[in-house]
Write a protein that holds these residues in place. Structure first.
Motif, short mmCIF file in Angstrom:
data_model
loop_
_atom_site.label_atom_id
_atom_site.label_comp_id
_atom_site.label_asym_id
_atom_site.label_seq_id
_atom_site.Cartn_x
_atom_site.Cartn_y
_atom_site.Cartn_z
N GLN A 8 41.20 45.37 39.15
CA GLN A 8 41.92 44.59 40.13
C GLN A 8 42.15 45.36 41.42
O GLN A 8 42.51 44.79 42.42
CB GLN A 8 43.26 44.11 39.56
N THR A 118 34.97 37.98 37.35
CA THR A 118 36.40 38.26 37.24
C THR A 118 36.74 39.61 37.87
O THR A 118 37.72 39.74 38.62
CB THR A 118 36.86 38.21 35.77
N GLY A 122 38.95 39.59 41.27
CA GLY A 122 40.26 40.21 41.10
C GLY A 122 40.47 41.47 41.91
O GLY A 122 41.60 41.92 42.08
N LEU A 155 40.58 33.08 39.77
CA LEU A 155 40.82 33.85 38.54
C LEU A 155 41.27 32.94 37.40
O LEU A 155 40.87 33.13 36.25
CB LEU A 155 41.83 34.96 38.79
#
Length: 185
Positions: A8, A118, A122, A155
């Motif tokens: 992230q 993802t 992210g 997300l």
């Protein structure tokens, strides 16, 4: 101390092309409407490159109803493969992994692609790879998917795709597939 997962914070685009993800494509079965897969036909030598993988003969298989079908590039000609979009590149069936998201349809060929997307979406810092990385799947992803304003919604959509990958019954199919042609019975 920041306990957020590393993906992230930063993502480095490795330059993988969309073709990297066509080894196992989850689709809607043309017969029962459940989850089926398009895979390289068994018994063939393993492709030596991702380019070879794209044109490897395929088999559609459904564990739910037993449907099978074969696809061969030689029989289809050079226009036989269409990468990108919410249908599989071989049989042109709707992808199993698709959902409505940010006013668009978010799709993926398989769980590996969901995982890569993802990590990318992210990330707060997205680093490009080598100079030719403009051909990568991530650099060519649609602007709505890359937009920071849509990060939370995208997300959440990817989480829905991850959950959908664990399901296989016709009733589990995403509503983003409804209206896409008729299921043959």
């Amino acid at each position: 101390m920041n306990t957020a997962p590393q993906h992230q914070l930063r993502h480095h685009d490795s330059g993988q092309w969309l073709s990297h993800f066509v080894g196992h494509v989850l689709i809607v079965c043309p017969r029962c409407g459940g989850r089926a897969a398009v895979v390289p036909r068994p018994g063939l030598p393993k492709p030596e490159s991702w380019a070879e993988l794209v044109f490897t003969p395929r088999r559609l298989v459904c564990a739910g109803c037993g449907t099978t079908a074969d696809w061969d590039h030689a029989a289809k000609g050079s226009a036989g493969v269409a990468l990108g979009g919410a249908e599989d590149p071989y049989f042109r069936r709707p992808l199993w992994l698709r959902t409505r998201c940010a006013g668009e349809v978010l799709w993926a060929y398989n769980l590996d692609q969901v995982t890569e997307l993802t990590a990318y979406v992210g990330a707060r810092l997205r680093e490009r790879g080598e100079p030719r990385s403009n051909r990568s799947m991530l650099s060519r992803s649609p602007p709505w998917m890359r937009a920071a304003a849509n990060r939370t919604e995208v997300l959440a959509g990817l989480a829905r795709l991850r959950e959908l990958a664990t399901r296989s019954a016709p009733a589990d199919r995403s509503d983003a597939v409804d209206g896409w042609g008729e299921v043959c019975r």
